[in-house]
Design a protein around this motif. Structure first.
Motif, mmCIF file in Angstrom:
data_model
loop_
_atom_site.group_PDB
_atom_site.id
_atom_site.type_symbol
_atom_site.label_atom_id
_atom_site.label_comp_id
_atom_site.label_asym_id
_atom_site.label_seq_id
_atom_site.Cartn_x
_atom_site.Cartn_y
_atom_site.Cartn_z
ATOM 1 N N ALA A 1 0.834 -1.204 0.000
ATOM 2 C CA ALA A 1 0.000 0.000 0.000
ATOM 3 C C ALA A 1 0.866 1.250 0.000
ATOM 4 O O ALA A 1 0.614 2.212 -0.730
ATOM 5 C CB ALA A 1 -0.929 -0.015 1.212
ATOM 6 N N LYS A 2 1.929 1.220 0.823
ATOM 7 C CA LYS A 2 2.843 2.366 0.921
ATOM 8 C C LYS A 2 3.532 2.620 -0.418
ATOM 9 O O LYS A 2 3.646 3.764 -0.861
ATOM 10 C CB LYS A 2 3.912 2.082 1.989
ATOM 11 C CG LYS A 2 3.660 2.805 3.290
ATOM 12 C CD LYS A 2 4.905 2.847 4.162
ATOM 13 C CE LYS A 2 5.103 4.249 4.678
ATOM 14 N NZ LYS A 2 6.008 4.359 5.794
ATOM 15 N N ARG A 3 3.973 1.526 -1.028
ATOM 16 C CA ARG A 3 4.683 1.645 -2.306
ATOM 17 C C ARG A 3 3.770 2.283 -3.367
ATOM 18 O O ARG A 3 4.160 3.225 -4.052
ATOM 19 C CB ARG A 3 5.149 0.252 -2.767
ATOM 20 C CG ARG A 3 6.104 0.254 -3.952
ATOM 21 C CD ARG A 3 6.439 -1.171 -4.395
ATOM 22 N NE ARG A 3 5.298 -1.887 -4.929
ATOM 23 C CZ ARG A 3 4.780 -1.706 -6.139
ATOM 24 N NH1 ARG A 3 5.302 -0.809 -6.949
ATOM 25 N NH2 ARG A 3 3.718 -2.397 -6.540
ATOM 26 N N LEU A 4 2.537 1.761 -3.468
ATOM 27 C CA LEU A 4 1.599 2.269 -4.469
ATOM 28 C C LEU A 4 1.219 3.717 -4.192
ATOM 29 O O LEU A 4 1.144 4.554 -5.099
ATOM 30 C CB LEU A 4 0.329 1.401 -4.500
ATOM 31 C CG LEU A 4 0.507 -0.013 -5.058
ATOM 32 C CD1 LEU A 4 -0.747 -0.849 -4.813
ATOM 33 C CD2 LEU A 4 0.832 0.054 -6.554
ATOM 34 N N LEU A 5 1.007 4.017 -2.909
ATOM 35 C CA LEU A 5 0.599 5.382 -2.577
ATOM 36 C C LEU A 5 1.707 6.387 -2.871
ATOM 37 O O LEU A 5 1.471 7.450 -3.456
ATOM 38 C CB LEU A 5 0.175 5.485 -1.120
ATOM 39 C CG LEU A 5 -0.335 6.895 -0.815
ATOM 40 C CD1 LEU A 5 -1.684 6.870 -0.142
ATOM 41 C CD2 LEU A 5 0.659 7.732 -0.043
#
Ligand SMILES: [Mn+2]
Length: 330
Positions: free
Chosen positions: A312-316
Motif C-alpha cells: 500500500a505504501k509503495r503504491l501510494l
C-alpha cells in the motif's frame, strides 16, 4: 457560487422541494455507510425540516460514537427490513447507490432523490442534484430547506452546522470558502451553537490519548518530507482499547505537520489497507485516491488497497510522487 447565480441549482432544488411536499407516503432519509458528520447531520437536518411540514420522514442510520450527541433518543431507525408501501428515498452524501445504508436497496422500484457533493456520483435516481462545488451536503440540504419554505430552527441548524464543520475540517480545509462561512453564519443565527458542536466533536477519551501516542510513534516522512504518514492496525487498537471508527480524526491531526503537503493514515486490516488522506495547497488527495481506485474530495480523500502495508505504501508513494510533481512541489 450562490444560488441566484446558478439557476440550474435553484431549479433543481425547487423541483425536489415540490416532489417532497407532494409525496403522500413515507420519505426515507438515509446516507452512506460509516456515516460522518455531514452524512448524519444532513439526514437529521432534512428529516426535522420535513417533519415540521407534517411529512412522514424517517431518518435511517447508526451514529459512530463521536456523533452520538447528534440524534435524540429513538430518533434514528438503525435499518429498515422492508420499505413501507409507496415510500420515497432521499439519499444524502452517498456517492454510490449501493453505499446507502440501512435501506434494502435490492427492493426495486423505490423512487430516489439523490443529493450529494461527490463529483464521482453517477447521478442515480429519479432526481439527482450533484454539486461538487459545494463543500458539504449539509449546505445543499440547507438550501433545500429554504426552497421548502421551512424556517431554520436550532434543532434543524445544529446537525447541519456539524456537517459543515466536519466536511471543512473545522473551516481549515481549502473548501472553506465564502459560501461555507455565510452558511455557517446563517446556521449560528438560527440557534446552532458553534461552541457546543466544537466541544462535542473535540472530546478526547482516555483510550484515544493512548491511541494517539501509539499511532504517532509510527510517523514517517517521505518524498523529501512533503508526505507524513502513520499507520494503525488491530494489534494497536486492541492494546489501547479503541475501535476503528475512533481512528478517523487522526489524519486531520497529521495534516498540521510542518512543511508537509500530504498527510496519510494507513489503516492496516491485514488483507487490505484503507488509506485516508488530507492535502494542502494545490495538492489533490482526490487525484491520488482516484488513481488507487478510491475517491473523495480534493482536500480529503481515501482508497482501499488490496495487499499488505508495504504494498500500500509503495503504491501510494508512487501516486503521491506524480501528484507532487504535477503541482511543482518536487
Ligand atoms: Mn460530505
Amino acid at each position: 457560487m450562490n444560488n441566484a447565480s446558478d439557476p440550474q441549482y435553484a431549479d433543481k432544488l425547487a423541483q425536489i422541494a415540490l416532489r417532497l411536499k407532494s409525496h403522500a407516503g413515507s420519505i426515507i432519509v438515509a446516507a452512506h455507510e460509516d456515516p460522518d458528520g455531514d452524512a448524519l447531520g444532513s439526514v437529521l437536518g432534512l428529516t426535522r425540516a420535513l417533519q415540521s411540514l407534517g411529512l412522514d420522514a424517517v431518518p435511517v442510520g447508526v451514529p459512530p460514537k463521536y456523533l452520538e450527541y447528534l440524534p435524540q433518543v429513538g430518533e434514528l431507525t438503525s435499518s429498515l427490513e422492508v420499505l413501507p408501501e409507496g415510500a420515497l428515498l432521499v439519499a444524502l452524501d452517498s456517492a454510490e447507490v449501493t453505499r446507502v445504508i440501512g435501506v434494502p436497496m435490492d427492493q426495486t422500484g423505490i423512487p430516489i432523490i439523490n443529493i450529494d457533493h461527490h463529483g464521482s456520483n453517477p447521478r442515480f435516481g429519479e432526481i439527482a442534484l450533484v454539486s461538487p462545488d459545494k463543500a458539504a451536503t449539509a449546505i445543499m440540504v440547507k438550501d433545500l430547506i429554504a426552497a421548502l419554505g421551512v424556517k431554520l430552527t436550532a434543532e434543524i441548524a445544529a446537525p447541519l452546522l456539524t456537517g459543515v464543520i466536519t466536511d471543512t475540517g473545522f473551516f481549515r480545509n481549502s473548501n472553506a470558502n465564502g459560501e461555507v462561512l455565510r452558511s455557517a453564519a446563517d446556521l449560528v443565527e438560527a440557534g446552532a451553537s458553534m461552541v457546543a458542536i466544537n466541544e462535542a466533536l473535540g472530546i478526547t477519551t482516555r483510550n484515544s490519548f493512548k491511541l494517539q501516542s501509539e499511532v504517532y510513534a509510527t510517523i514517517a516522512y517521505d518524498l523529501g518530507g512533503k508526505v507524513i504518514s502513520a499507520f494503525v492496525n488491530d494489534a494497536i487498537l486492541e492494546r489501547v482499547g479503541c475501535t476503528w471508527e475512533e481512528v478517523e480524526s487522526l489524519v486531520s491531526h497529521l495534516r498540521s505537520a510542518e512543511g508537509t503537503l500530504l498527510a496519510v493514515l494507513y489503516k492496516d486490516y491485514g488483507d487490505k489497507v484503507k488509506v485516508s488522506m488530507r492535502s494542502k495547497a494545490s495538492v489533490s488527495a482526490q487525484n491520488i485516491a482516484v488513481a488507487l481506485g478510491g475517491g473523495g474530495h480534493v482536500p480529503a480523500a481515501g482508497a482501499t488497497v488490496q495487499g499488505n502495508l508495504e504494498e500500500a505504501k509503495r503504491l501510494l508513494l508512487q501516486q503521491a510522487q506524480l501528484e507532487l510533481t504535477r503541482v511543482g512541489a518536487l
